[in-house]
Design a protein around this motif. Structure first.
Motif, short mmCIF file in Angstrom:
data_model
loop_
_atom_site.label_atom_id
_atom_site.label_comp_id
_atom_site.label_asym_id
_atom_site.label_seq_id
_atom_site.Cartn_x
_atom_site.Cartn_y
_atom_site.Cartn_z
N THR A 1 79.85 34.46 26.68
CA THR A 1 79.41 33.21 27.31
C THR A 1 79.04 32.22 26.23
OG1 THR A 1 78.52 34.45 29.19
CG2 THR A 1 77.78 32.17 28.94
N LEU A 2 79.68 31.05 26.28
CA LEU A 2 79.38 29.98 25.32
C LEU A 2 78.68 28.86 26.07
CD1 LEU A 2 82.76 30.84 24.52
CD2 LEU A 2 81.56 30.22 22.44
N SER A 3 77.46 28.54 25.67
CA SER A 3 76.67 27.51 26.34
C SER A 3 76.68 26.23 25.53
CB SER A 3 75.23 27.99 26.53
OG SER A 3 75.21 29.21 27.24
N ARG B 1 77.00 20.80 20.42
CA ARG B 1 77.47 22.09 19.91
C ARG B 1 77.38 23.14 21.00
NH1 ARG B 1 76.01 22.94 13.61
NH2 ARG B 1 77.51 24.60 13.99
N HIS B 2 77.90 24.34 20.70
CA HIS B 2 77.79 25.45 21.65
C HIS B 2 77.14 26.65 20.95
CE1 HIS B 2 81.74 26.09 19.64
NE2 HIS B 2 81.31 27.35 19.61
N LEU C 1 73.83 22.30 30.24
CA LEU C 1 74.31 21.85 31.55
C LEU C 1 75.62 22.53 31.94
CD1 LEU C 1 73.59 18.02 31.40
CD2 LEU C 1 72.40 19.73 32.77
N ALA C 2 76.31 23.12 30.96
CA ALA C 2 77.60 23.77 31.26
C ALA C 2 77.84 24.93 30.29
CB ALA C 2 78.74 22.76 31.16
N GLY D 1 77.27 20.59 34.65
CA GLY D 1 77.81 19.60 33.71
C GLY D 1 79.31 19.75 33.52
N SER D 2 79.89 18.80 32.80
CA SER D 2 81.34 18.82 32.55
C SER D 2 81.61 19.18 31.09
CB SER D 2 81.95 17.46 32.88
OG SER D 2 81.36 16.46 32.08
N LEU D 3 82.82 19.67 30.84
CA LEU D 3 83.26 20.01 29.48
C LEU D 3 84.56 19.27 29.21
CD1 LEU D 3 82.66 23.88 29.50
CD2 LEU D 3 81.33 22.21 28.22
#
Length: 257
Positions: free
Chosen positions: A202-204, A209-210, A223-224, A245-247
């Motif tokens: 899982t990358l938040s 950044r993530h 948010l995503a 949220g959007s990516l």
């Protein structure tokens, strides 16, 4: 999902730290916490595992039972997933609070295991169209400290690796009816090949950044998130987005890389 309430100042502190590749617990953005994996922990199962990842604690039990193959796949066995969110994990799970999360986790794993090469389901067939092994995978969330999906995926893979399925003989009577005889010897069993079973990463997305293996506090600032299931050979088998949220495409490609 278990959540934590943060002030704006605390969120700002976490976000600014992530931009500098430094997290509150000292890790860099792409560092995992140490995971503890223990197998064969529940006696009345065919296989079991317990995984602790930070403050996240997951218990998985696998029970092998003889059932009837599905009509569309008469020569295969199958897996059934059930997720129970313990009220002890977080007060939010009291009553029916954890049902939605449990269903979401179960559906995610149905999708991850829908890939034909993940587990050799044909090896679970005993007698085409009549009998097969059904693996009931029961997941219990004991404690939620962030990054649930990754911890559950490790625990499921470890429990399947630990699973022992009794050897079966099919006896045919003079009348032509077939009977199933299970081996009494605990060592006379079949083991699953889990080499192709993927783990979820899982990358938040936090700020620009993530991070991987987010804590509850970091999840509150994100948010995503992107759930990516990946095999030990580096093959991506499924991708799912979480959060409101959007990516943008650039972020997604960066996370996958």
């Amino acid at each position: 999902m278990a959540s934590v309430v943060l002030s704006e100042a605390e969120k700002l502190y976490i976000v600014h730290g992530v931009q500098e590749d430094l997290r509150v617990d000292g890790r860099s953005c792409e560092d995992y916490r140490c995971a503890e994996v223990e197998t064969d922990v529940v006696s009345n199962t065919s296989g079991s595992a317990r995984v602790k990842l930070g403050h996240t604690d997951i218990l998985v039990g696998v029970k092998a039972e003889i059932g009837t193959p599905k009509l569309e796949k008469p020569d295969e066995g199958y897996l059934e997933f059930f997720v129970d969110c313990s009220a002890n994990a977080t007060p939010e799970f009291e009553g029916r609070g954890g049902e939605e999360l449990g269903t979401e986790i179960a559906n995610t794993f149905y999708r991850v295991f829908s890939c034909e090469s993940t587990v050799d389901l044909k090896s679970l067939c005993i007698n085409p169209r009549d009998h097969c092994w059904v693996l009931y995978v029961d997941v219990l969330l004991l404690e939620c400290g962030g990054n649930l999906f990754d911890a559950v995926s490790i625990a499921v893979k470890a429990a399947l690796f630990n699973t022992r399925i009794p050897k079966v003989r099919i006896l045919e009577s003079e009348e032509g009816s077939k009977e199933i005889e299970l081996s009494d010897d605990p060592y006379d069993c079949m083991r699953l090949n889990v080499d192709e079973v993927p783990c979820i990463v899982t990358l938040s997305k936090i700020g620009y950044r993530h991070v991987v293996d987010a804590t509850l506090q970091e999840e509150a600032c994100s948010l995503a998130s992107l759930l990516i299931s990946v095999t030990s050979k580096g093959a991506l088998t499924s991708i799912k987005k979480l959060g409101k949220g959007s990516l943008d495409p650039e972020s997604i490609f960066e996370m996958m890389e």
